[in-house]
Scaffold this active site. Structure first.
Site, short mmCIF file in Angstrom:
data_model
loop_
_atom_site.label_atom_id
_atom_site.label_comp_id
_atom_site.label_asym_id
_atom_site.label_seq_id
_atom_site.Cartn_x
_atom_site.Cartn_y
_atom_site.Cartn_z
N ARG A 1 39.02 8.56 19.28
CA ARG A 1 39.44 7.07 19.33
C ARG A 1 40.91 6.76 19.72
O ARG A 1 41.16 5.69 20.35
CB ARG A 1 38.47 5.62 18.82
CG ARG A 1 38.24 4.64 19.58
CD ARG A 1 36.94 3.73 19.34
NE ARG A 1 36.89 2.27 19.92
CZ ARG A 1 37.17 1.14 19.30
NH1 ARG A 1 36.86 0.98 17.74
NH2 ARG A 1 36.96 -0.02 19.59
N HIS B 1 43.12 5.03 22.39
CA HIS B 1 44.32 3.51 22.33
C HIS B 1 45.05 3.21 22.42
O HIS B 1 45.85 2.49 22.35
CB HIS B 1 43.24 2.81 21.24
CG HIS B 1 41.78 2.58 21.70
ND1 HIS B 1 41.04 1.19 20.62
CD2 HIS B 1 40.79 2.20 21.79
CE1 HIS B 1 39.70 0.71 21.54
NE2 HIS B 1 40.19 1.95 21.81
N ASN C 1 40.46 -3.71 18.57
CA ASN C 1 41.08 -3.21 17.77
C ASN C 1 40.15 -3.64 16.06
O ASN C 1 40.34 -2.90 15.08
CB ASN C 1 42.91 -2.81 17.56
CG ASN C 1 43.05 -1.80 19.14
OD1 ASN C 1 42.25 -0.90 19.13
ND2 ASN C 1 44.71 -1.65 19.24
N HIS D 1 32.42 9.52 23.99
CA HIS D 1 30.68 8.69 22.64
C HIS D 1 29.27 9.04 22.87
O HIS D 1 28.24 9.12 22.51
CB HIS D 1 30.18 7.31 23.50
CG HIS D 1 31.34 6.35 24.41
ND1 HIS D 1 31.31 5.00 24.80
CD2 HIS D 1 32.62 5.70 23.42
CE1 HIS D 1 32.40 4.88 24.56
NE2 HIS D 1 33.13 4.96 23.71
C1 HEM Z 1 34.74 3.69 29.46
C2 HEM Z 1 36.12 2.72 28.83
C3 HEM Z 1 35.14 2.11 26.99
C4 HEM Z 1 35.06 1.21 26.56
C5 HEM Z 1 34.71 0.08 27.02
C6 HEM Z 1 34.90 1.71 25.11
C7 HEM Z 1 34.01 0.82 23.95
C8 HEM Z 1 33.75 1.26 22.51
C9 HEM Z 1 33.50 0.60 21.53
C10 HEM Z 1 33.54 -1.19 21.63
C11 HEM Z 1 33.60 1.34 21.02
C12 HEM Z 1 32.34 1.18 19.28
C13 HEM Z 1 34.08 0.40 17.97
C14 HEM Z 1 33.18 -0.74 17.23
O1 HEM Z 1 31.68 -1.33 17.52
O2 HEM Z 1 34.19 -0.39 16.63
C15 HEM Z 1 33.80 2.37 21.07
C16 HEM Z 1 33.45 3.00 19.87
C17 HEM Z 1 34.43 4.98 20.07
N1 HEM Z 1 34.69 5.34 21.49
FE1 HEM Z 1 34.84 4.47 22.96
N2 HEM Z 1 34.69 2.83 25.20
C18 HEM Z 1 35.61 3.34 25.93
C19 HEM Z 1 36.32 4.58 26.76
C20 HEM Z 1 36.86 5.90 25.90
C21 HEM Z 1 37.14 7.09 25.40
C22 HEM Z 1 38.30 6.99 26.78
C23 HEM Z 1 37.44 7.44 24.21
C24 HEM Z 1 37.93 8.65 24.20
C25 HEM Z 1 38.79 9.73 24.93
C26 HEM Z 1 36.22 7.08 23.55
C27 HEM Z 1 36.63 7.34 22.44
C28 HEM Z 1 35.45 6.53 20.81
C29 HEM Z 1 34.90 7.28 19.84
C30 HEM Z 1 34.72 8.45 19.40
C31 HEM Z 1 34.32 6.47 19.63
C32 HEM Z 1 33.81 6.12 18.20
C33 HEM Z 1 34.49 5.55 17.81
C34 HEM Z 1 33.77 5.62 16.30
O3 HEM Z 1 32.35 5.99 14.86
O4 HEM Z 1 34.57 5.29 15.10
N3 HEM Z 1 36.46 6.01 24.06
N4 HEM Z 1 34.26 2.13 22.02
CA LIG Z 2 50.40 3.22 22.50
#
Ligand code: HEM
Ligand SMILES: [Ca+2]
Ligand SMILES: [Ca+2]
Length: 310
Positions: free
Chosen positions: A38, A42, A75, A181
């Site tokens: 993630r 970002h 973030n 995800h």
């Molecule tokens: C499509 C739009 C996306 C949205 C709206 C989104 C939003 C989010 C949100 C809200 C979380 C949880 C954060 C929290 O509750 O602290 C999350 C977690 C995560 N996102 Fe996304 N995300 C998106 C796309 C992506 C992409 C493109 C990737 C990587 C290629 C990604 C990788 C991850 C990962 C691996 C987690 C888990 C992180 C952890 O457990 O520390 N996300 N995302």
């Molecule tokens: Ca950058």
């Protein structure tokens, strides 16, 4: 302009060093593999893959602009893994001082986190340099929020297809990258509205989550739930969960709409074909990793990933 052999002569052990620290880290806490994936996303979505996300916040002075993306909405109190990057950077600096960028280290760490949790691997083009700037405003503008829709156009332009299109990524690539995800977790404050306000959600699934994520915060705000039914394994269960209306975030579930067959078919394809998911994910990660890198003499090789060189 980036090349997989960029450090072949100047830091031949780079990939082995990154893999070794990541292996120890993920063995100790598997979620960290997800967190670094993630972190790379970002980074790349905000002024390209230039390590901007790693810079600590510094307030503006009379002559210099404020630095910092860490306080942006998506973030703050959410991004993790900065200490892991510090650890890898320290080991890399010991082996090959002043040569390898923080942006490249983060790109490799994201690849390794994916692989170590059972996902695909791929060859990473290298040679990115580090930014001397970071902007909270840009981060707030370019990072997709969890309430984003697929194609509707609220005034803030929060629709997913357009946001990824702006970065040169298609709807299919957006859908395959959202497959990230399949690993990691989200906090209740990011899925609460979905539990209580939406009807395209499996009843049992919602009931189970409501127990620890009450309708009114701040109670439960930071309660973690896995993003798919196998949150520590990189697999295609994420897509099966979407077809079962068990997407955790609103932005996940909208990828499987009732009224858009072209879009729904992408989800069905990856649900039915794990090999296609892995191959397309790897290709899309390389493409995302190539977003406007600094190369040549642009930017710098930071000594400390958190600070611009003095
Ligand atoms: C499509 C739009 C996306 C949205 C709206 C989104 C939003 C989010 C949100 C809200 C979380 C949880 C954060 C929290 O509750 O602290 C999350 C977690 C995560 N996102 Fe996304 N995300 C998106 C796309 C992506 C992409 C493109 C990737 C990587 C290629 C990604 C990788 C991850 C990962 C691996 C987690 C888990 C992180 C952890 O457990 O520390 N996300 N995302
Ligand atoms: Ca950058
Ligand atoms: Ca999974």
């Amino acid at each position: 302009q980036l090349s997989p052999t960029f450090y072949a002569l100047t830091c031949p052990n780079l990939e082995a060093i990154v893999r070794s620290v990541m292996n120890t880290t993920v063995t100790n806490e598997n979620r960290m593999g997800a967190s670094l994936l993630r972190l790379h996303f970002h980074d790349c979505f905000v002024e390209g893959c230039d390590g901007s996300v790693l810079l600590d916040n510094v307030p503006a002075t009379a002559t210099t602009p404020a630095i910092g993306e860490k306080n942006a909405f998506g973030n703050i109190n959410s991004l993790r893994g900065f200490e892991v990057i510090d650890t890898i950077k320290a080991a890399v600096e010991q082996a090959c001082p002043g040569v390898v960028s923080c942006a490249d280290i983060l790109t490799l760490a994201a690849r390794d986190g994916t692989f170590l949790l059972g996902g695909p691997t791929w060859t990473v083009p290298l040679g990115r340099r580090d930014s001397t700037t970071a902007s909270m405003d840009l981060a707030n503008r370019d990072l997709p929020p969890p309430f984003a829709n697929l194609v509707t156009n609220p005034p803030d332009g929060s629709d997913l297809i357009a946001r990824f299109q702006r970065k040169g990524l298609s709807a299919t690539e957006m859908t395959v990258l959202s497959g990230a995800h399949t690993i990691g977790s989200a906090q209740c404050q990011n899925y609460r509205l979905r539990l209580y306000n939406e009807n395209r959600i499996d009843f049992q699934f919602a009931q189970g989550l409501k127990a620890n994520c009450p309708q009114n915060g701040p109670a439960g705000d930071t309660f973690l739930a896995p993003l798919d039914s196998t949150g520590s394994v990189f697999d295609n269960k994420y897509y099966a969960d979407l077809t079962g209306l068990r997407g955790l975030l609103h932005s996940d579930q909208v990828l499987y709409p009732q009224n858009n067959q072209t879009q729904a078919k992408i989800v069905l394809k990856y649900k039915g074909d794990n090999a296609a998911f892995f191959a397309d994910f790897a290709a899309a990660m390389i493409k995302m990793g190539n977003l406007s890198p600094l190369t040549g003499s642009a930017g710098q090789i930071r000594t400390n990933c958190r600070l611009v060189n003095p």
